[in-house]
Design a protein around this motif. Structure first.
Motif, mmCIF file in Angstrom:
data_model
loop_
_atom_site.group_PDB
_atom_site.id
_atom_site.type_symbol
_atom_site.label_atom_id
_atom_site.label_comp_id
_atom_site.label_asym_id
_atom_site.label_seq_id
_atom_site.Cartn_x
_atom_site.Cartn_y
_atom_site.Cartn_z
ATOM 1 N N PRO A 4 25.057 43.459 31.328
ATOM 2 C CA PRO A 4 24.869 44.458 32.396
ATOM 3 C C PRO A 4 25.230 45.874 31.981
ATOM 4 O O PRO A 4 24.789 46.836 32.622
ATOM 5 C CB PRO A 4 25.793 43.954 33.510
ATOM 6 N N GLY A 5 26.005 46.016 30.913
ATOM 7 C CA GLY A 5 26.387 47.351 30.479
ATOM 8 C C GLY A 5 25.349 48.047 29.622
ATOM 9 O O GLY A 5 25.458 49.253 29.359
ATOM 10 N N VAL A 6 24.350 47.321 29.177
ATOM 11 C CA VAL A 6 23.324 47.914 28.319
ATOM 12 C C VAL A 6 22.313 48.672 29.181
ATOM 13 O O VAL A 6 21.751 48.102 30.130
ATOM 14 C CB VAL A 6 22.598 46.821 27.504
ATOM 15 N N PRO A 7 22.056 49.956 28.910
ATOM 16 C CA PRO A 7 21.090 50.717 29.706
ATOM 17 C C PRO A 7 19.702 50.070 29.671
ATOM 18 O O PRO A 7 19.317 49.445 28.676
ATOM 19 C CB PRO A 7 21.076 52.092 29.030
ATOM 20 N N VAL A 8 18.963 50.252 30.746
ATOM 21 C CA VAL A 8 17.631 49.655 30.837
ATOM 22 C C VAL A 8 16.728 50.187 29.722
ATOM 23 O O VAL A 8 15.913 49.446 29.165
ATOM 24 C CB VAL A 8 17.006 49.937 32.221
ATOM 25 N N ALA A 9 16.876 51.457 29.366
ATOM 26 C CA ALA A 9 16.069 52.029 28.289
ATOM 27 C C ALA A 9 16.348 51.322 26.964
ATOM 28 O O ALA A 9 15.432 51.129 26.152
ATOM 29 C CB ALA A 9 16.343 53.523 28.160
ATOM 30 N N GLU A 10 17.591 50.934 26.738
ATOM 31 C CA GLU A 10 17.940 50.218 25.512
ATOM 32 C C GLU A 10 17.369 48.802 25.529
ATOM 33 O O GLU A 10 16.929 48.281 24.492
ATOM 34 C CB GLU A 10 19.461 50.183 25.338
ATOM 35 N N VAL A 11 17.366 48.178 26.700
ATOM 36 C CA VAL A 11 16.734 46.862 26.833
ATOM 37 C C VAL A 11 15.256 46.960 26.471
ATOM 38 O O VAL A 11 14.718 46.116 25.746
ATOM 39 C CB VAL A 11 16.900 46.320 28.269
ATOM 40 N N ALA A 12 14.603 47.999 26.967
ATOM 41 C CA ALA A 12 13.185 48.204 26.669
ATOM 42 C C ALA A 12 12.969 48.340 25.172
ATOM 43 O O ALA A 12 12.042 47.733 24.611
ATOM 44 C CB ALA A 12 12.669 49.439 27.407
ATOM 45 N N ARG A 13 13.820 49.111 24.507
ATOM 46 C CA ARG A 13 13.660 49.318 23.064
ATOM 47 C C ARG A 13 13.862 48.018 22.297
ATOM 48 O O ARG A 13 13.079 47.687 21.403
ATOM 49 C CB ARG A 13 14.665 50.365 22.574
ATOM 50 N N ARG A 14 14.893 47.272 22.648
ATOM 51 C CA ARG A 14 15.185 46.020 21.940
ATOM 52 C C ARG A 14 14.068 44.991 22.104
ATOM 53 O O ARG A 14 13.894 44.134 21.241
ATOM 54 C CB ARG A 14 16.493 45.414 22.457
ATOM 55 N N CYS A 15 13.341 45.093 23.186
ATOM 56 C CA CYS A 15 12.287 44.101 23.466
ATOM 57 C C CYS A 15 10.905 44.564 23.048
ATOM 58 O O CYS A 15 9.916 43.870 23.308
ATOM 59 C CB CYS A 15 12.304 43.743 24.952
ATOM 60 N N GLY A 16 10.823 45.725 22.416
ATOM 61 C CA GLY A 16 9.557 46.141 21.832
ATOM 62 C C GLY A 16 8.636 46.918 22.743
ATOM 63 O O GLY A 16 7.460 47.120 22.399
ATOM 64 N N PHE A 17 9.113 47.385 23.900
ATOM 65 C CA PHE A 17 8.262 48.191 24.774
ATOM 66 C C PHE A 17 8.251 49.641 24.297
ATOM 67 O O PHE A 17 9.239 50.138 23.767
ATOM 68 C CB PHE A 17 8.746 48.101 26.216
ATOM 69 N N LYS A 18 7.135 50.319 24.499
ATOM 70 C CA LYS A 18 6.952 51.652 23.933
ATOM 71 C C LYS A 18 7.944 52.669 24.488
ATOM 72 O O LYS A 18 8.398 53.548 23.787
ATOM 73 C CB LYS A 18 5.502 52.124 24.180
ATOM 74 N N ASN A 19 8.233 52.566 25.776
ATOM 75 C CA ASN A 19 9.179 53.482 26.405
ATOM 76 C C ASN A 19 9.630 52.869 27.726
ATOM 77 O O ASN A 19 9.169 51.789 28.127
ATOM 78 C CB ASN A 19 8.552 54.873 26.628
ATOM 79 N N LEU A 20 10.521 53.563 28.409
ATOM 80 C CA LEU A 20 11.094 53.037 29.643
ATOM 81 C C LEU A 20 10.050 52.889 30.741
ATOM 82 O O LEU A 20 10.045 51.885 31.473
ATOM 83 C CB LEU A 20 12.230 53.951 30.115
ATOM 84 N N SER A 21 9.154 53.861 30.862
ATOM 85 C CA SER A 21 8.158 53.791 31.933
ATOM 86 C C SER A 21 7.206 52.618 31.712
ATOM 87 O O SER A 21 6.825 51.927 32.670
ATOM 88 C CB SER A 21 7.388 55.110 32.037
ATOM 89 N N HIS A 22 6.814 52.410 30.462
ATOM 90 C CA HIS A 22 5.946 51.269 30.150
ATOM 91 C C HIS A 22 6.657 49.958 30.460
ATOM 92 O O HIS A 22 6.069 49.033 31.044
ATOM 93 C CB HIS A 22 5.540 51.330 28.680
ATOM 94 N N PHE A 23 7.910 49.851 30.086
ATOM 95 C CA PHE A 23 8.691 48.653 30.354
ATOM 96 C C PHE A 23 8.824 48.413 31.856
ATOM 97 O O PHE A 23 8.595 47.297 32.348
ATOM 98 C CB PHE A 23 10.075 48.794 29.721
ATOM 99 N N SER A 24 9.168 49.455 32.595
ATOM 100 C CA SER A 24 9.375 49.301 34.034
ATOM 101 C C SER A 24 8.095 48.888 34.743
ATOM 102 O O SER A 24 8.098 48.007 35.607
ATOM 103 C CB SER A 24 9.907 50.615 34.631
ATOM 104 N N ALA A 25 6.964 49.524 34.365
ATOM 105 C CA ALA A 25 5.694 49.199 35.001
ATOM 106 C C ALA A 25 5.271 47.776 34.682
ATOM 107 O O ALA A 25 4.802 47.033 35.565
ATOM 108 C CB ALA A 25 4.621 50.190 34.547
ATOM 109 N N THR A 26 5.441 47.364 33.441
ATOM 110 C CA THR A 26 5.065 46.000 33.034
ATOM 111 C C THR A 26 5.968 44.974 33.698
ATOM 112 O O THR A 26 5.494 43.937 34.188
ATOM 113 C CB THR A 26 5.147 45.861 31.507
ATOM 114 N N PHE A 27 7.263 45.238 33.725
ATOM 115 C CA PHE A 27 8.221 44.307 34.308
ATOM 116 C C PHE A 27 7.924 44.100 35.793
ATOM 117 O O PHE A 27 7.903 42.966 36.290
ATOM 118 C CB PHE A 27 9.641 44.833 34.130
ATOM 119 N N ARG A 28 7.659 45.198 36.496
ATOM 120 C CA ARG A 28 7.368 45.092 37.931
ATOM 121 C C ARG A 28 6.053 44.345 38.164
ATOM 122 O O ARG A 28 5.957 43.524 39.079
ATOM 123 C CB ARG A 28 7.308 46.478 38.569
ATOM 124 N N ARG A 29 5.047 44.629 37.328
ATOM 125 C CA ARG A 29 3.758 43.974 37.490
ATOM 126 C C ARG A 29 3.869 42.463 37.259
ATOM 127 O O ARG A 29 3.234 41.667 37.950
ATOM 128 C CB ARG A 29 2.739 44.561 36.517
#
Length: 303
Positions: free
Chosen positions: A267-292
């Motif tokens: 829970p302490g890892v920022p969402v942007a860092e989660v996105a990077r570790r999982c191979g998403f291009k950026n935070l907005s791409h990760f958030s949009a894909t995750f929600r979809r």
């Protein structure tokens, strides 16, 4: 615009006096597609560098094509597709604003398909067609239109695996349906589905291991196909027959599973860092894909 008019988008921009709304690029920066909003008027296209597949997305349908002074196409309905071979010459008249999506196909893509699938040195010539209705191509472009704009608008390039899949599926369809010299049934057999084309479990284990090891990296279709010791086109079909998903959608599902795990357990890892570790291009791409894919935002899932 500076320099020689060497690329097809440059040639079209020069001929129509308009610029694309956005371009579709691969990770290496090569432009393989673009969306255009062409104004009413007349234009001349001369010897485009690549083959061009044009999808009529919306807008005016009063479209006329002339070749050597003869009308060879009139009235392009929304949802129809036109194919312009490389080096072709045509004149166009538009009665109003017309929105289209272009895909630019290098001849090397077609010849690679011919060698890998048809066992020929060169690909059969694709017929020139105007404003045809093709259910498969309509669905293909609708998918591309829905997937491409968010990444294109933010200046990000499509992943190599997405681009590889798009081009392989498209070339396969065009050659199978629209080549002047249709391949005999025997030559198309390697592309057909069925259990004979499924991947061995030992190969799937290697593929899973590579995906999980390089989940945060840009993976190509070639990387995966080499593990199975088959061509990219054969691998794409075999993977879908075996797993029930395309390689990219499987990769995406694995990235989302890792993202869920990180959101729950760290829970302490920022969402942007989660996105990077999982191979998403950026935070907005990760958030949009995750929600979809899940129905909630990453922060909502974590909370």
């Amino acid at each position: 615009m500076t320099g020689l008019l060497s690329s097809t988008p440059q040639l079209i921009e020069h001929a129509t006096a308009s610029r694309p709304d956005y371009v579709l690029e691969g990770r290496n920066g090569d432009i393989f597609g673009a969306r255009w909003n062409h104004p009413a008027g007349e234009s001349q296209l001369r010897r485009n560098a690549e083959h061009v597949l044009v999808y009529h997305l919306s807008g005016n349908t009063d479209v006329e094509r002339l070749q050597q002074g003869v009308v060879t196409g009139f009235r392009s309905r929304v949802g129809t597709v036109t194919f312009m071979p490389r080096d072709s010459e045509s004149d166009w008249r538009l009665g109003g604003n017309t929105q289209v999506i272009h895909l630019y196909l290098r001849q090397t893509l077609l010849d690679d398909f011919a060698r890998d699938v048809l066992e020929r040195e060169a690909c059969p010539e694709i017929e020139d067609f105007f404003a045809i209705s093709d259910t498969w191509l309509d669905g293909f472009f609708r998918m591309l239109a829905s997937e491409a704009p968010p990444s294109a608008a933010s200046g990000n390039r499509l992943e190599t695996l997405v681009l590889d899949q798009v081009q392989s599926l498209l070339v396969s369809h065009l050659v199978t349906r629209y080549a002047r010299e249709r391949p005999p049934n025997g030559e198309r057999a390697p592309m057909s589905g069925g259990k004979a084309s499924q991947l061995r479990q030992s190969v799937l284990k290697k593929i899973n291991a590579l995906i999980h090891e390089r989940l945060h990296e840009d993976i190509s279709l070639k990387d995966l196909a080499e593990l199975a010791c088959i061509s990219k086109d054969h691998f794409l079909r075999a993977f879908r027959d075996t797993v029930g998903q395309t390689p990219y959608h499987y990769l995406l599902s694995q990235r989302l599973e890792r993202a869920k795990m990180l959101l729950r357990e760290e829970p302490g890892v920022p969402v942007a860092e989660v996105a990077r570790r999982c191979g998403f291009k950026n935070l907005s791409h990760f958030s949009a894909t995750f929600r979809r894919m899940t129905g909630v935002s990453p922060k909502g899932y974590r909370n």
